[in-house]
Design an enzyme around this catalytic site. Structure first.
Site, PDB file in Angstrom:
ATOM      1  N   VAL A 206       0.032  -5.221   9.518  1.00  7.26           N
ATOM      2  CA  VAL A 206       0.646  -4.645   8.319  1.00  7.26           C
ATOM      3  C   VAL A 206       2.075  -5.166   8.214  1.00  7.26           C
ATOM      4  O   VAL A 206       2.855  -5.018   9.156  1.00  7.26           O
ATOM      5  CB  VAL A 206       0.688  -3.099   8.382  1.00  7.26           C
ATOM      6  N   HIS A 207       2.415  -5.772   7.074  1.00  8.45           N
ATOM      7  CA  HIS A 207       3.809  -6.204   6.918  1.00  8.45           C
ATOM      8  C   HIS A 207       4.247  -6.383   5.461  1.00  8.45           C
ATOM      9  O   HIS A 207       5.433  -6.541   5.197  1.00  8.45           O
ATOM     10  CB  HIS A 207       4.036  -7.536   7.648  1.00  8.45           C
ATOM     11  N   ARG A 208       3.338  -6.346   4.491  1.00  3.34           N
ATOM     12  CA  ARG A 208       3.713  -6.627   3.107  1.00  3.34           C
ATOM     13  C   ARG A 208       4.684  -5.579   2.572  1.00  3.34           C
ATOM     14  O   ARG A 208       4.527  -4.384   2.832  1.00  3.34           O
ATOM     15  CB  ARG A 208       2.472  -6.630   2.213  1.00  3.34           C
TER      16      ARG A 208
END
Length: 349
Positions: A206-208
């Site tokens: 998860v990073h957006r």
């Protein structure tokens, strides 16, 4: 005449793509390479480890530009890249993907009238809220050679009126994945270190910004993963942005197996042996397919529509789930980097 390429990288997916292409450049008479690292991903876990594991020579230039808003970061990169290109006077500027480093390189090269080769051209999510989408579109507009990984990318460029210099070569990420999985089976010890059994866990990334910039968005992602973890443990290599966002927003990762960011070989080992992938990353969606793992993409859209069409990928919240899965031959046979270099060697100045 030997053609000099300046390759510009700055983020994890670009290191992976550059590893495959740099090896092909080294094999190809008529090409020589100067590597420029903007520093967009700068710490040990997100940068240096990839150069070591993937056998990439240390970059000739390291700009150490990171942090700040998109405009500030891109502007600082543009200034520094322009000065280096003026000094190096390359025949070709080689760009990868869709980061701020890509856009800064494209702007600097185009204003100096230097030919640009864009690896992973034509890819579109059709979501202009994503900074990456703007970077892709603008870079394609000023590129001389547009190296497309898929038929959908060719179609996207045709719809935008871009036909000259377009080549379908396959996906260099597949080249890299084939090399990585062979090395990872010998070198990686991550399963043993985490006491994981093959098929006994899922993998998440998860990073957006759309998933991390607000409490509501990140809480939704974490609740979704925590619920899925009731069925099977979920390993979450934690991106620095996501860690900082959770701390700022007062959220926890309870119920998830959180680990630091991992190198490419450990990631390949985790992908090869997991049961399912949950991600908001474009690259990890494809890597899941390369390892033939079902993927749930925690976004409303994907650049890699063929992974959905082939039944390997499902968008978050979509009820559509194929009961059959097929191969995706357009990604190529692990020779995309060689095909790119062959075009560049044969190109007239």
């Amino acid at each position: 005449m030997i053609k000099k390429l300046v390759s510009i990288v700055g983020a994890r997916p670009q290191f992976v793509k550059a590893a495959a292409v740099s090896r092909a450049i080294a094999r190809m008479p008529g090409l020589t390479e100067v590597m420029l690292h903007t520093g967009q991903h700068f710490d040990e876990d997100m940068s240096d480890v990839f150069f070591r594991e993937l056998g990439i020579a240390p970059p000739h230039y390291q700009l150490n530009i990171n942090g700040g808003r998109h405009g500030e970061m891109t502007g600082r990169m543009l200034i520094e890249i322009e000065a280096i290109l003026v000094d190096e006077q390359p025949n070709i500027v080689l760009l990868y993907g869709d980061t701020n480093s890509t856009l800064a390189g494209a702007l600097a090269a185009s204003k100096l009238h230097l030919p640009i080769a864009h690896v992973e051209a034509g890819v579109r999510s059709f979501n202009r809220r994503m900074p990456e989408e703007i970077n892709r579109i603008l870079t394609d507009r000023v590129s001389t050679w547009l190296f497309c990984p898929t038929h959908a990318a060719l179609t996207n460029l045709a719809h935008e009126g871009i036909a000259s210099g377009v080549h379908h070569v396959g996906d260099v990420m597949y080249d890299a994945a084939l090399d990585a999985v062979r090395l990872a089976r010998v070198e990686s010890r991550i399963l043993r270190g985490l006491d994981l059994a093959p098929g006994g866990y899922s993998l998440a990334t998860v990073h957006r910004p759309d998933n991390t910039d607000t409490r509501e968005a990140l809480a939704r992602v974490l609740a979704y993963l925590q619920n899925a973890a009731r069925e099977r443990p979920i390993v979450l290599p934690l991106h620095p942005r996501t860690r900082a966002a959770a701390k700022r927003l007062g959220l926890t990762f309870d119920g998830l197996m959180v680990i630091p960011p991992v190198g490419y070989l450990d990631m390949a080992q985790l992908l090869e042996n997991c049961a399912t992938v949950f991600t908001d990353s474009g690259g990890v969606q494809k890597e899941a397919y390369f390892h033939r793992k079902p993927c749930i993409t925690m976004r409303k859209e994907t650049e890699w529509v063929e992974t959905v069409d082939a039944g390997w990928n499902r968008l978050w919240g979509s009820d559509a789930s194929s009961t059959t899965r097929r191969d995706i031959p357009e990604y190529g046979h692990g020779d995309a980097a060689d095909r790119i270099c062959a075009v560049l060697v044969g190109a007239s100045d």
